[in-house]
Motif scaffolding. Structure first.
Motif, PDB file in Angstrom:
ATOM      1  N   ASN A 188       0.821  -1.215   0.000  1.00 26.99           N
ATOM      2  CA  ASN A 188       0.000   0.000   0.000  1.00 26.99           C
ATOM      3  C   ASN A 188       0.855   1.266   0.000  1.00 26.99           C
ATOM      4  OD1 ASN A 188      -2.101  -1.785   0.123  1.00 26.99           O
ATOM      5  ND2 ASN A 188      -2.741  -1.286   2.189  1.00 26.99           N
ATOM      6  N   TYR A 189       2.008   1.206   0.646  1.00 27.24           N
ATOM      7  CA  TYR A 189       2.918   2.356   0.643  1.00 27.24           C
ATOM      8  C   TYR A 189       3.359   2.665  -0.791  1.00 27.24           C
ATOM      9  CZ  TYR A 189       7.028   5.268   1.508  1.00 27.24           C
ATOM     10  OH  TYR A 189       7.946   6.285   1.497  1.00 27.24           O
ATOM     11  N   ILE A 190       3.625   1.617  -1.552  1.00 27.90           N
ATOM     12  CA  ILE A 190       4.075   1.793  -2.944  1.00 27.90           C
ATOM     13  C   ILE A 190       2.944   2.326  -3.818  1.00 27.90           C
ATOM     14  CG2 ILE A 190       4.875   0.554  -4.999  1.00 27.90           C
ATOM     15  CD1 ILE A 190       6.358  -1.364  -2.963  1.00 27.90           C
ATOM     16  N   THR A 191       1.736   1.754  -3.674  1.00 25.43           N
ATOM     17  CA  THR A 191       0.632   2.193  -4.547  1.00 25.43           C
ATOM     18  C   THR A 191       0.172   3.610  -4.211  1.00 25.43           C
ATOM     19  OG1 THR A 191      -1.042   1.163  -3.108  1.00 25.43           O
ATOM     20  CG2 THR A 191      -0.222  -0.146  -4.968  1.00 25.43           C
ATOM     21  N   ARG A 192       0.289   4.003  -2.943  1.00 27.07           N
ATOM     22  CA  ARG A 192      -0.158   5.356  -2.581  1.00 27.07           C
ATOM     23  C   ARG A 192       0.735   6.430  -3.182  1.00 27.07           C
ATOM     24  NH1 ARG A 192      -1.947   3.222   3.326  1.00 27.07           N
ATOM     25  NH2 ARG A 192      -4.040   2.603   2.720  1.00 27.07           N
ATOM     26  N   LYS A 193       1.916   6.050  -3.622  1.00 31.48           N
ATOM     27  CA  LYS A 193       2.786   6.999  -4.321  1.00 31.48           C
ATOM     28  C   LYS A 193       2.183   7.386  -5.676  1.00 31.48           C
ATOM     29  CE  LYS A 193       7.302   5.678  -2.376  1.00 31.48           C
ATOM     30  NZ  LYS A 193       7.946   6.974  -2.210  1.00 31.48           N
ATOM     31  N   ILE A 194       1.298   6.531  -6.203  1.00 34.73           N
ATOM     32  CA  ILE A 194       0.632   6.856  -7.472  1.00 34.73           C
ATOM     33  C   ILE A 194      -0.879   7.074  -7.233  1.00 34.73           C
ATOM     34  CG2 ILE A 194       2.341   5.742  -8.966  1.00 34.73           C
ATOM     35  CD1 ILE A 194       0.347   3.340  -9.167  1.00 34.73           C
ATOM     36  N   ASP A 195      -1.196   7.488  -5.992  1.00 39.33           N
ATOM     37  CA  ASP A 195      -2.584   7.827  -5.616  1.00 39.33           C
ATOM     38  C   ASP A 195      -3.561   6.667  -5.802  1.00 39.33           C
ATOM     39  OD1 ASP A 195      -1.979  10.455  -4.834  1.00 39.33           O
ATOM     40  OD2 ASP A 195      -2.055  11.139  -6.916  1.00 39.33           O
ATOM     41  N   LEU A 196      -3.078   5.474  -5.508  1.00 40.06           N
ATOM     42  CA  LEU A 196      -3.919   4.284  -5.560  1.00 40.06           C
ATOM     43  C   LEU A 196      -3.921   3.664  -4.156  1.00 40.06           C
ATOM     44  CD1 LEU A 196      -5.383   2.652  -7.871  1.00 40.06           C
ATOM     45  CD2 LEU A 196      -3.337   1.206  -7.938  1.00 40.06           C
ATOM     46  N   ASP A 197      -5.101   3.405  -3.613  1.00 39.34           N
ATOM     47  CA  ASP A 197      -5.174   2.874  -2.246  1.00 39.34           C
ATOM     48  C   ASP A 197      -4.512   1.507  -2.123  1.00 39.34           C
ATOM     49  OD1 ASP A 197      -6.366   5.049  -1.112  1.00 39.34           O
ATOM     50  OD2 ASP A 197      -8.415   4.312  -1.345  1.00 39.34           O
ATOM     51  N   TYR A 198      -4.731   0.666  -3.125  1.00 44.39           N
ATOM     52  CA  TYR A 198      -4.117  -0.671  -3.101  1.00 44.39           C
ATOM     53  C   TYR A 198      -4.110  -1.251  -4.514  1.00 44.39           C
ATOM     54  CZ  TYR A 198      -8.970  -2.362  -3.167  1.00 44.39           C
ATOM     55  OH  TYR A 198     -10.276  -2.590  -3.506  1.00 44.39           O
ATOM     56  N   ASP A 199      -3.362  -2.310  -4.699  1.00 39.73           N
ATOM     57  CA  ASP A 199      -3.218  -2.993  -5.989  1.00 39.73           C
ATOM     58  C   ASP A 199      -4.238  -4.127  -6.045  1.00 39.73           C
ATOM     59  OD1 ASP A 199      -2.344  -4.113  -8.354  1.00 39.73           O
ATOM     60  OD2 ASP A 199      -0.522  -4.999  -7.489  1.00 39.73           O
ATOM     61  N   GLU A 200      -5.399  -3.850  -6.645  1.00 35.57           N
ATOM     62  CA  GLU A 200      -6.494  -4.832  -6.642  1.00 35.57           C
ATOM     63  C   GLU A 200      -6.089  -6.122  -7.354  1.00 35.57           C
ATOM     64  OE1 GLU A 200     -11.295  -5.067  -7.550  1.00 35.57           O
ATOM     65  OE2 GLU A 200     -10.166  -3.246  -8.024  1.00 35.57           O
ATOM     66  N   ASN A 201      -6.255  -7.237  -6.625  1.00 34.79           N
ATOM     67  CA  ASN A 201      -5.911  -8.581  -7.117  1.00 34.79           C
ATOM     68  C   ASN A 201      -4.415  -8.757  -7.415  1.00 34.79           C
ATOM     69  OD1 ASN A 201      -8.602  -9.507  -7.046  1.00 34.79           O
ATOM     70  ND2 ASN A 201      -9.002  -8.562  -9.033  1.00 34.79           N
ATOM     71  N   GLY A 202      -3.605  -7.754  -7.080  1.00 30.68           N
ATOM     72  CA  GLY A 202      -2.175  -7.833  -7.389  1.00 30.68           C
ATOM     73  C   GLY A 202      -1.895  -7.672  -8.870  1.00 30.68           C
ATOM     74  N   THR A 203      -2.799  -6.992  -9.594  1.00 29.93           N
ATOM     75  CA  THR A 203      -2.688  -6.870 -11.055  1.00 29.93           C
ATOM     76  C   THR A 203      -1.411  -6.138 -11.472  1.00 29.93           C
ATOM     77  OG1 THR A 203      -5.088  -6.833 -11.233  1.00 29.93           O
ATOM     78  CG2 THR A 203      -3.860  -6.056 -13.139  1.00 29.93           C
ATOM     79  N   LEU A 204      -1.093  -5.044 -10.802  1.00 24.61           N
ATOM     80  CA  LEU A 204       0.139  -4.308 -11.136  1.00 24.61           C
ATOM     81  C   LEU A 204       1.363  -5.141 -10.794  1.00 24.61           C
ATOM     82  CD1 LEU A 204      -0.724  -0.702  -9.840  1.00 24.61           C
ATOM     83  CD2 LEU A 204      -0.577  -1.456 -12.221  1.00 24.61           C
ATOM     84  N   ALA A 205       1.345  -5.767  -9.619  1.00 24.60           N
ATOM     85  CA  ALA A 205       2.486  -6.594  -9.193  1.00 24.60           C
ATOM     86  C   ALA A 205       2.739  -7.725 -10.181  1.00 24.60           C
ATOM     87  CB  ALA A 205       2.228  -7.162  -7.798  1.00 24.60           C
ATOM     88  N   ARG A 206       1.675  -8.336 -10.683  1.00 29.42           N
ATOM     89  CA  ARG A 206       1.809  -9.464 -11.618  1.00 29.42           C
ATOM     90  C   ARG A 206       2.573  -9.054 -12.882  1.00 29.42           C
ATOM     91  NH1 ARG A 206      -1.149 -14.080 -11.965  1.00 29.42           N
ATOM     92  NH2 ARG A 206      -2.809 -13.283 -10.604  1.00 29.42           N
ATOM     93  N   SER A 207       2.387  -7.809 -13.295  1.00 30.19           N
ATOM     94  CA  SER A 207       2.993  -7.372 -14.563  1.00 30.19           C
ATOM     95  C   SER A 207       4.450  -6.934 -14.407  1.00 30.19           C
ATOM     96  CB  SER A 207       2.169  -6.236 -15.171  1.00 30.19           C
ATOM     97  OG  SER A 207       2.251  -5.082 -14.344  1.00 30.19           O
ATOM     98  N   GLY A 208       4.958  -6.942 -13.180  1.00 31.12           N
ATOM     99  CA  GLY A 208       6.334  -6.500 -12.952  1.00 31.12           C
ATOM    100  C   GLY A 208       7.349  -7.635 -12.965  1.00 31.12           C
TER     101      GLY A 208
END
Length: 358
Positions: A188-208
């Motif tokens: 959540n600390y990482i996603t809040r840097k881009i004004d996102l509360d959380y990474d739903e389903n880990g979708t962003l993490a999956r693409s990294g």
């Protein structure tokens, strides 16, 4: 057979909001049983989220003021919850929101004054579940393992993925539990840097992809070498983890992907250390259980003999509120609700302070 009708209230380190669970408990043939009858989640406004997050930096005077105001706010939310669905309530059991946790200094503090909460809700309140254990030389954490033992004893391991990951299991007739390390707090600390509360389903993490330097720094954190009982708080995260994230120049996707792998590696290590038979069940709750990429990664890193059990959504989201309601029941019965084998205290205790409304 008496049925206890309790509201459990929980605010976790991930700062998502307040969870309320209206639960019934009864003891049948010397075994506790429960039913979650009604639930509600209240998201924090950005202002309240910031206020709670920054409470660690407040003066004593301002901290107590927030403690009282937040307690009144909790009471108002409980009163609304009761009136919306016409609930019959024996009492409220509130964890509050942890602003300070430094057990090595004998310090823990949960915002949400019980007396203010009782007055605003017009109900008896049991809160402040941690300070007695610290007075007995313990960590004051984790507390949920009493619920793991008495309500979820059919599972070999209970894993909670909140802001922090913690695990609970039986070892030679003793309940063992401790904070493993990171979970949603870093994500959540990482996603809040881009004004996102959380990474739903880990979708962003999956693409990294993995950032090897960052992964090594996280894996090498000295906390992981400490023996249990042990626990961590937001202070540790600010001092030890935030600098690693902030110094790593990489995409949000890669930061998240690396963090998920770190979280799962550390969990898998602890499960492997304590697994002692061919087929064991790992029961996973907390917000992280809804992160499908995290759960898939965890399954990959665990031995195939470990079955990952993700329950229905109501238990994933409200297990902690349920257990604090249950801790309130045990406290009202003067039964043990905090285990010395978990916290390192001198003795087991029946913890929690009872506040009557005025």
């Amino acid at each position: 057979m008496k049925t206890y009708k309790i509201i459990g209230m929980m605010s976790g380190t991930s700062l998502d909001g307040l969870d309320l669970a209206y639960c019934h408990f009864w003891n049948k043939k010397n075994k506790w049983e429960f039913e979650i009858k009604n639930t509600k989640s209240i998201s924090y406004s950005s202002e309240m989220q910031k206020e709670l997050k920054d409470a660690i930096h407040l003066s004593a005077e301002k901290l107590i003021q927030l403690h009282n105001n937040y307690g009144t706010w909790l009471g108002e939310q409980a009163l609304n919850f009761i009136s919306e669905t016409n609930l019959e309530v024996d009492f409220i059991a509130s964890h509050g929101h942890t602003s300070h946790h430094r057990p090595e200094l004998g310090v823990t503090f949960q915002l949400g004054c019980g007396q203010h909460l009782a007055n605003a809700s017009k109900k008896t309140v049991i809160s402040d579940f941690r300070s007695n254990d610290l007075a007995l030389g313990g960590q004051g954490a984790p507390l949920v393992p009493i619920g793991d033992r008495l309500l979820f004893g059919e599972y070999d391991f209970c894993l909670n993925l909140g802001g922090i990951s913690n695990i609970s299991f039986e070892l030679k007739g003793r309940r063992i539990a401790y904070d493993i390390g990171l979970a949603n707090m870093i994500l959540n600390y990482i996603t809040r840097k881009i004004d996102l509360d959380y990474d739903e389903n880990g979708t962003l993490a999956r693409s990294g992809t993995i950032n090897p330097k960052m992964l090594k720094k996280l894996n090498d954190l000295s906390y992981y070498l400490l023996p249990h009982p042990k626990s961590i708080g937001y202070e540790w995260f600010l001092e030890e983890v935030v600098p690693i994230v902030d110094v790593t120049k990489d995409s949000t996707e890669n930061l998240l992907h690396t963090s998920v792998h770190h979280i799962c590696e550390k969990i898998a290590q602890q499960v492997a250390l304590n697994a002692n038979k061919n087929h064991q069940k790992l029961f996973v709750t907390g917000g992280g259980a809804l992160n499908t990429f995290l759960i898939e990664t965890l399954k990959q890193k665990l031995d195939s003999k470990i079955e990952v059990v993700v329950p229905e959504k109501i238990l994933i989201e409200f297990k902690e509120a349920l257990v604090f309601a249950f801790m309130g029941v045990l406290r009202s019965e003067r039964e043990i609700n905090v285990l010395k084998t978990v916290t390192g205290a001198k003795r087991d205790s029946s913890s929690g302070v009872i506040f009557l409304p005025n």
